[in-house]
Structures are given as structure tokens and as C-alpha cells.
Design an enzyme around this catalytic site. Structure first.
Site, PDB file in Angstrom:
ATOM      1  N   ASP A 322      -3.759   3.694  -4.552  1.00  0.00           N
ATOM      2  CA  ASP A 322      -4.885   2.923  -4.367  1.00  0.00           C
ATOM      3  C   ASP A 322      -4.498   2.760  -2.598  1.00  0.00           C
ATOM      4  OD1 ASP A 322      -7.105   1.077  -5.202  1.00  0.00           O
ATOM      5  OD2 ASP A 322      -6.052  -0.298  -3.902  1.00  0.00           O
ATOM      6  N   ILE A 323      -5.801   2.712  -1.761  1.00  0.00           N
ATOM      7  CA  ILE A 323      -5.742   2.522  -0.522  1.00  0.00           C
ATOM      8  C   ILE A 323      -5.589   1.223  -0.219  1.00  0.00           C
ATOM      9  CG2 ILE A 323      -6.864   2.816   1.957  1.00  0.00           C
ATOM     10  CD1 ILE A 323      -8.471   5.094   0.580  1.00  0.00           C
ATOM     11  N   GLU A 365     -11.768   3.495  -4.148  1.00  0.00           N
ATOM     12  CA  GLU A 365     -10.585   3.978  -3.380  1.00  0.00           C
ATOM     13  C   GLU A 365      -9.374   4.206  -3.842  1.00  0.00           C
ATOM     14  OE1 GLU A 365     -11.980   0.846  -3.408  1.00  0.00           O
ATOM     15  OE2 GLU A 365     -10.283  -0.712  -2.779  1.00  0.00           O
TER      16      GLU A 365
END
Ligand SMILES: [Mg+2]
Length: 444
Positions: A322-323, A365
Site C-alpha cells: 500500500d502506498i 493504491e
């Protein structure tokens, strides 16, 4: 399965003339044809239609039965009387009562009831165009192979008179090369020739790439039954004995050549359809933005790898990525910059992973990385590689460069675990990375 509709018939650039007093006549059809590069012209009545058709460049006509000045059959008679317009096929649309009146006329292009659906009309126009394009391409290319100059001269005389492109081959040893360069639709093949028989030459031609579909008609003075049988077994499509009747030769050639052209068109359509299907297949498994596998394909791959792992006893790991603070990227730099960051990050992950596993876009994301044959420890090492690569990288955001980081969770498949349970394990580990300060790897 998606059909490429009209495009395969090479109709782009053709013009269809719609003749009707109603300006909205077949209004929706116009868009359909325009998409395939076919121009649509309109005429408000017979006079206007006649002028437009006479000006040239009209390949087919659709008209209503009732026109302001006359009925459609009269209009078609008018077109038929003029050399320039007489070969334009016309499709007439009218009521059943009108059809009964019109029955006496031969309408090149046919009749459709006014209740016909758009699909029916389009299909009919397609076949009109197809027929016309076959006519426009001329009667065909014919090659004759015969060791008798007299026979070749006779073929030449008949074929040229009827508009065929013709090529004579006296030496059968030159036949293959001539077929390759001339590309005939049909070959008139002698049987008794020096060095090679018509049987062998037929077989040889048909085993060459791209020559399988050429129609070969055997024309020989040998009329023994066994010769006919053997010829057909060798792949000739027809058999004629010398001396032959000109009309019969021509009629048979016409039938075989039109068959071949239809088949060629189908083959072309089929190959276009296959290309299209491959494209669709790629689109259906790819995430449009990043080019990685999409969620659907990810699930498919994971199920496949899980089955493989559980059957072979090999390990399997999954990393969820996950960003960190992605919302802030969007808020600060805008959504386009956010998209660019997603693309850059995907590219980087692909590069770091190389052949070791496959990455997919899991959600907004979030990414998922399937690592076949990897124990959780090895998978954690790969996850750490991904993390440091992202930490070090700078991503383009249009005018500014930007840095970011990722949080990762690693899960490993255990016996009896479902794919959902594996995803849940990795997801839980990812959550731990998040609450422990982000930019880190956690193992389930
Ligand atoms: Mg001979």
C-alpha cells in the site's frame, strides 16, 4: 466473441446513397457506416438521386419505395438505362403491398420490408457491398499449365475475351515460381506433361504456404475414370476433358473463383476477429492505468498458484503493498500526478521483481505480489527490496519530482488454507505495518 462487423470487407471509402423524401430516413444507420469509413450521401427524391448517382462515386443505394416524382422501380429503371449507373445495386424499402406491385421488377440489391430492423438493413447492405467488391475486383486471375502451346493459346483467347487476367506456363518446372509471383485464383492444369504430372504438380502447389486455397481445375484429354478419381484425390476441384465447351469451362471457373473469393473474405474476417479477441483478452486482464494484472486476473493467478503449490508441496507467498499517504499525493500534486506516481511505482516493482513473481493492481493504491515457490522468509526479503527501491526512487509528477514510501504485509500459504485466508493473512500483516509507522515490512 466479437465480430468486426463491416471493416473486414474492405468497404472503407465506399459511398452509400440514401434516397427518400423523409430527411430522417434511416437516420441511425449513418453513424454505423461512418464508424466503418463508409460515406453516406442523401437525396430527397428520384431526380436528386439520379443526379447524385450520375456524378459517380456511389457504390450502393437504399431508397424508399415511394419517391416524390415516381416509384422506386421506375427510378431504378432510369438508373439502369444509363451505362454509368446501371450497375449500382439498390436496396428498396417499402410496405408489403408495395412489394406486390414491385414484384414484376428485378431489383438489384433486393427488397426489405419497412418494418425491418436496423440490423437486418445493415446485414443486407454488407452483403451488397461484398458482392459488389467481388464484381469490382474483376472476374479473377487464371493461370494455365500445359505443355501444348496450342492449348495455352486457346485458353488465352477465351479468358482474355472474358476479362480474366491470364498467365500461361508452358514449362511445368516454372509453375511454382509463377504461382508465387502471379498469385492466381485458379489454375487450369494439364495432366500429361514432361518431367512432372498434373497430379504431382497439384499436390506440390497445395503444400506451399499461402497456396493451399488456389482452385485447380484439371483439363486433359485423358478421360479414363481412374484419371478423374486420382485427380480429385490429388486435390483438384474440378475435371474437364479436352476438347471442352467454352461456356462450360467459363461457368465452372466462375463458380470456383467466386467460392474462393468468399472463402478468402471469411478467412480475412476470421483472422481480424482473432486479433481483436487477443486484444480483448489482454484488455480484460490488464489494469488500464498501470499495465499490471487487474484484480480479476490477480485472483485467477492466485487460485492457480495455490492449486499448484498445494499439489506439489512447494511454498507460495503473497505480499500486499500500500502506498503511504497516497491521499496526500493526490491532494498536493493533483490526481494526474497521483496517476503518474502509480504508473512509476508499478514500473519500478516490475523491474525489482523481474521473473520472481507477478504484480497486480489490487485496488486504488494497493498492489499484490504473488511469489510462487517462496517461503515467507524469502518473500519478506523480496518485500524489503521493493520497500527500499521505492524509498530511494523519485517519481515524476509532471513538473516536480516526488518521493514516497510503501507499507507491506507478507503472508505464506499453509496447508488447507484458502486463497481468501492467504489474502486476509497478508492484509492483516499490512495493517500492522501501517499502525507501526508505515514504510516497513511485516510478516503474518
Ligand atoms: Mg499435355
Amino acid at each position: 466473441m466479437i465480430l468486426p462487423e463491416l471493416s473486414f470487407m474492405g468497404m472503407a471509402g465506399k459511398t452509400l446513397l440514401l434516397v427518400s423524401k423523409n430527411p430522417a430516413f434511416l437516420g441511425n444507420i449513418e453513424n454505423h457506416f461512418a464508424r466503418h469509413g463508409i460515406g453516406v450521401a442523401r437525396a430527397s427524391g428520384a431526380k436528386d438521386g439520379f443526379v447524385k448517382a450520375s456524378a459517380g462515386n456511389v457504390d450502393a443505394i437504399i431508397c424508399s419505395y415511394s419517391l416524390p416524382e415516381m416509384t422506386a422501380p421506375m427510378f431504378l429503371d432510369l438508373l439502369g438505362a444509363q451505362r454509368k449507373t446501371r450497375d449500382i445495386p439498390a436496396l428498396v424499402i417499402g410496405s408489403m403491398a408495395e412489394e406486390l406491385i414491385a414484384k414484376k421488377t428485378v431489383i438489384r440489391g433486393g427488397w426489405l420490408d419497412e418494418g425491418a430492423s436496423q440490423k437486418e438493413i445493415i446485414a443486407r447492405v454488407e452483403s451488397i457491398f461484398l458482392e459488389k467488391s467481388m464484381l469490382d475486383s474483376g472476374p479473377g486471375k487464371v493461370m494455365a499449365v500445359d505443355d501444348s502451346p496450342i492449348a495455352l493459346k486457346k485458353f488465352e483467347q477465351i479468358l482474355k475475351q472474358h476479362g480474366y487476367e491470364y498467365m500461361a506456363v508452358l514449362d511445368p518446372n516454372l509453375a511454382l515460381d509463377t504461382v508465387a509471383s502471379f498469385k492466381p485464383d485458379l489454375i487450369l492444369m494439364d495432366q500429361n506433361m514432361p518431367n512432372i504430372s498434373g497430379f504431382d504438380l497439384t499436390r506440390r502447389i497445395h503444400t506451399q504456404r499461402g497456396m493451399e486455397g488456389i482452385k485447380i481445375v484439371m483439363v486433359t484429354s485423358d478421360q479414363k475414370n481412374e484419371t478423374v478419381v486420382k485427380a480429385l484425390e490429388c486435390g483438384v476441384v474440378d475435371f474437364l476433358t479436352k476438347p471442352f465447351d467454352d461456356e462450360i469451362l467459363l461457368a465452372r471457373m466462375r463458380a470456383h473463383i467466386s467460392n474462393k473469393k468468399l472463402f478468402d473474405n471469411l478467412a480475412k474476417a476470421y483472422s481480424q476477429m482473432e486479433k481483436l479477441n487477443r486484444k480483448l483478452e489482454t484488455i480484460s486482464i490488464t489494469d488500464g492505468l498501470t499495465g499490471l494484472y487487474n484484480h480479476r486476473k490477480f485472483v485467477e493467478e492466485l487460485v492457480f498458484e495455490q492449486g499448484k503449490a498445494q499439489a506439489s508441496g512447494e511454498p507460495l507467498s503473497l505480499v500486499l503493498v500500500d502506498i503511504d499517504h497516497f491521499k496526500k499525493i493526490n491532494d498536493t500534486y493533483g490526481h494526474l500526478a497521483g496517476d503518474e506516481a502509480l504508473r512509476g511505482l508499478s514500473k519500478l516493482m516490475k523491474k525489482v521483481l523481474a521473473e520472481r513473481g507477478c504484480a497486480a493492481r489490487y485496488g486504488g493504491e494497493e498492489f499484490a505480489v504473488i511469489l510462487p515457490s517462496m517461503e515467507i522468509g524469502q518473500a519478506a526479503d523480496v518485500a524489503e527490496e521493493l520497500r527500499t527501491a521505492v524509498e530511494k526512487a523519485e517519481f515524476e509528477t509532471g513538473n516536480a519530482k516526488m518521493k514516497t514510501s510503501i507499507s507491506l504485509g507478507v503472508g505464506a500459504l499453509t496447508e488447507e488454507m484458502t486463497t481468501d485466508q492467504l489474502i486476509a493473512a497478508a492484509d492483516k500483516a499490512l495493517y500492522q505495518s501501517k499502525i507501526n509507522g508505515r514504510n516497513r515490512v511485516t510478516c503474518a
